[in-house]
Design a protein around this motif. Sequence first.
Motif, PDB file in Angstrom:
ATOM      1  N   UNK A   1       0.841  -1.209   0.000  1.00 41.95           N
ATOM      2  CA  UNK A   1       0.000   0.000   0.000  1.00 41.95           C
ATOM      3  C   UNK A   1       0.869   1.249   0.000  1.00 41.95           C
ATOM      4  N   UNK A   2       1.957   1.238   0.782  1.00 46.51           N
ATOM      5  CA  UNK A   2       2.879   2.367   0.792  1.00 46.51           C
ATOM      6  C   UNK A   2       3.557   2.574  -0.543  1.00 46.51           C
TER       7      UNK A   2
ATOM      8  N   UNK B   1       3.322   5.850  -2.799  1.00 49.90           N
ATOM      9  CA  UNK B   1       4.509   6.557  -3.294  1.00 49.90           C
ATOM     10  C   UNK B   1       4.443   6.768  -4.801  1.00 49.90           C
ATOM     11  N   UNK B   2       4.018   5.752  -5.536  1.00 48.06           N
ATOM     12  CA  UNK B   2       3.913   5.894  -6.986  1.00 48.06           C
ATOM     13  C   UNK B   2       2.833   6.894  -7.384  1.00 48.06           C
ATOM     14  N   UNK B   3       1.748   6.939  -6.615  1.00 47.67           N
ATOM     15  CA  UNK B   3       0.646   7.835  -6.942  1.00 47.67           C
ATOM     16  C   UNK B   3       1.011   9.293  -6.646  1.00 47.67           C
ATOM     17  N   UNK B   4       1.630   9.546  -5.487  1.00 44.98           N
ATOM     18  CA  UNK B   4       1.928  10.913  -5.064  1.00 44.98           C
ATOM     19  C   UNK B   4       3.386  11.295  -5.268  1.00 44.98           C
ATOM     20  N   UNK B   5       4.193  10.406  -5.839  1.00 40.80           N
ATOM     21  CA  UNK B   5       5.610  10.667  -6.078  1.00 40.80           C
ATOM     22  C   UNK B   5       6.298  11.167  -4.802  1.00 40.80           C
ATOM     23  N   UNK B   6       6.151  10.383  -3.732  1.00 37.88           N
ATOM     24  CA  UNK B   6       6.643  10.796  -2.418  1.00 37.88           C
ATOM     25  C   UNK B   6       7.599   9.774  -1.815  1.00 37.88           C
ATOM     26  N   UNK B   7       8.375   9.105  -2.658  1.00 34.28           N
ATOM     27  CA  UNK B   7       9.257   8.042  -2.184  1.00 34.28           C
ATOM     28  C   UNK B   7      10.235   8.581  -1.150  1.00 34.28           C
ATOM     29  N   UNK B   8      10.510   7.951  -0.118  1.00 35.19           N
ATOM     30  CA  UNK B   8      10.134   6.698   0.529  1.00 35.19           C
ATOM     31  C   UNK B   8       9.129   6.875   1.658  1.00 35.19           C
ATOM     32  N   UNK B   9       8.461   8.021   1.713  1.00 35.77           N
ATOM     33  CA  UNK B   9       7.566   8.318   2.828  1.00 35.77           C
ATOM     34  C   UNK B   9       6.425   7.316   2.918  1.00 35.77           C
ATOM     35  N   UNK B  10       5.790   7.001   1.826  1.00 34.90           N
ATOM     36  CA  UNK B  10       4.659   6.072   1.832  1.00 34.90           C
ATOM     37  C   UNK B  10       5.056   4.677   2.275  1.00 34.90           C
TER      38      UNK B  10
END
Length: 72
Positions: free
Chosen positions: A32-33, A37-46
């Motif tokens: 899910x994380x 991350x792929x949806x919101x481009x927020x790697x590695x937070x998710x």
Amino acid sequence: MDDDDTEPAIDAWTLVGLGGLLVACVVGGLVIGWFADNHWDSSPVGILIGLGIGVVVGVVGSCVQIASYLRG
């Protein structure tokens, strides 16, 4: 004489189920994380948040199952 006060024993399948629950929660949180991350481009937070939530859910679920055996 009947002894109705016997405690239920935790057998091998119960332990396998507990391990499966922990693995499923951790892997599910990571997946899910990763999608977040792929949806919101927020790697590695998710992934980190998903991992944390997965571990917490897995531990709480295991504690609930173990407590049901301890209560008898």
